[in-house]
Design an enzyme around this catalytic site. Sequence first.
Site, PDB file in Angstrom:
ATOM      1  N   THR A 245      42.586 -12.424  -7.897  1.00 18.00           N
ATOM      2  CA  THR A 245      42.272 -12.716  -6.492  1.00 18.00           C
ATOM      3  C   THR A 245      41.120 -13.696  -6.314  1.00 18.00           C
ATOM      4  OG1 THR A 245      40.722 -10.889  -6.482  1.00 18.00           O
ATOM      5  CG2 THR A 245      42.979 -10.402  -5.766  1.00 18.00           C
TER       6      THR A 245
ATOM      7  N   HIS B 247      28.150 -26.924   3.305  1.00 18.02           N
ATOM      8  CA  HIS B 247      27.217 -26.042   4.017  1.00 18.02           C
ATOM      9  C   HIS B 247      26.496 -25.061   3.105  1.00 18.02           C
ATOM     10  CE1 HIS B 247      29.099 -26.474   8.323  1.00 18.02           C
ATOM     11  NE2 HIS B 247      28.911 -27.641   7.719  1.00 18.02           N
TER      12      HIS B 247
ATOM     13  N   CYS C 170      40.605 -15.531 -11.466  1.00 14.21           N
ATOM     14  CA  CYS C 170      41.151 -14.211 -11.815  1.00 14.21           C
ATOM     15  C   CYS C 170      42.344 -13.960 -10.913  1.00 14.21           C
ATOM     16  CB  CYS C 170      40.074 -13.123 -11.726  1.00 14.21           C
ATOM     17  SG  CYS C 170      39.371 -12.853 -10.090  1.00 14.21           S
TER      18      CYS C 170
ATOM     19  N   ASP D  66      40.150 -14.585 -16.432  1.00  9.90           N
ATOM     20  CA  ASP D  66      40.635 -13.404 -17.155  1.00  9.90           C
ATOM     21  C   ASP D  66      42.119 -13.619 -17.438  1.00  9.90           C
ATOM     22  OD1 ASP D  66      41.917 -12.923 -14.766  1.00  9.90           O
ATOM     23  OD2 ASP D  66      41.032 -10.949 -14.413  1.00  9.90           O
TER      24      ASP D  66
ATOM     25  N   HIS E  58      21.101 -26.787   6.642  1.00 13.44           N
ATOM     26  CA  HIS E  58      21.637 -25.816   5.679  1.00 13.44           C
ATOM     27  C   HIS E  58      20.625 -25.463   4.589  1.00 13.44           C
ATOM     28  CE1 HIS E  58      25.401 -26.280   7.705  1.00 13.44           C
ATOM     29  NE2 HIS E  58      25.370 -27.592   7.502  1.00 13.44           N
TER      30      HIS E  58
HETATM   31  C1  RB5 Z   1      43.217  -7.994 -13.007  1.00 13.68           C
HETATM   32  O1  RB5 Z   1      44.357  -7.210 -12.904  1.00 13.68           O
HETATM   33  C2  RB5 Z   1      42.576  -8.207 -11.632  1.00 13.68           C
HETATM   34  O2  RB5 Z   1      42.054  -7.033 -11.150  1.00 13.68           O
HETATM   35  C3  RB5 Z   1      41.539  -9.296 -11.694  1.00 13.68           C
HETATM   36  O3  RB5 Z   1      42.129 -10.461 -12.169  1.00 13.68           O
HETATM   37  C4  RB5 Z   1      40.879  -9.717 -10.392  1.00 13.68           C
HETATM   38  O4  RB5 Z   1      41.834  -9.949  -9.404  1.00 13.68           O
HETATM   39  C5  RB5 Z   1      39.734  -8.963  -9.939  1.00 13.68           C
HETATM   40  O5  RB5 Z   1      39.092  -9.309  -8.944  1.00 13.68           O
END
Ligand code: RB5
Length: 149
Positions: A69, A100, A67, A10, A135
Site C-alpha cells: 500500500t 509544499h 510495499c 518488500d 512552507h
Molecule cells: C505485505 O503483505 C503488506 O502488508 C505490506 O507490503 C504493506 O502493504 C504494508 O504497509
Amino acid sequence: MKERLAIGSDHAGFELKQKVINFLEIEGYKIEDFGTYDSSSCDYPDFAFKVAKNISEKKNDLGILICGTGIGMSITANKVKGIRAANCCSVDMAKLARKHNDANILTIGARIIAFEQAKEIILAFLNARFEGDRHIKRINKINELTGLL
Ligand code: RB5
C-alpha cells in the site's frame, strides 16, 4: 544534474521496484537498490529504515519505497530523523509533496498503483521543486513540535 536515488521494497513491491529501476536507469538516474532482491516474504520496516537512513545521512538525494500500500513504508520512514516521506496515489499528490512538504522520500503501493501510473507519479515527484517561502516555517514547525527532524 539528476538526483541520486535510493530505492527499496518488500516482497509486495518487488516486481514494481524492478520495473521502476529499469525505467529510471533508462531515464538517466543513478540508483542504489537496498532490496528486497526477490519475491520471498519479508518485512517492510527493514527496507524502509535502510533507505530512510541513507537519505537522512545525505548519501543519496531522494528515496523511493514500495510495499503493498505504501503505508507501512511511509510510517517507518517518517520515524527517521530528517525524513519527510509521502505516500502518493496521484501525480498531483506527488508534485505537491515536493512543492509544499519538501518530501525526500516517495512511497508507492504496488497493490494500489499500476506501473504506468507509477511512472507518472515518480517523474512528477522527481521533476517538482520545493517552493520554499511560507512552507519553510511549516516544515520547521514539524521539527520544533516533534523534536524529531
Ligand atoms: C505485505 O503483505 C503488506 O502488508 C505490506 O507490503 C504493506 O502493504 C504494508 O504497509
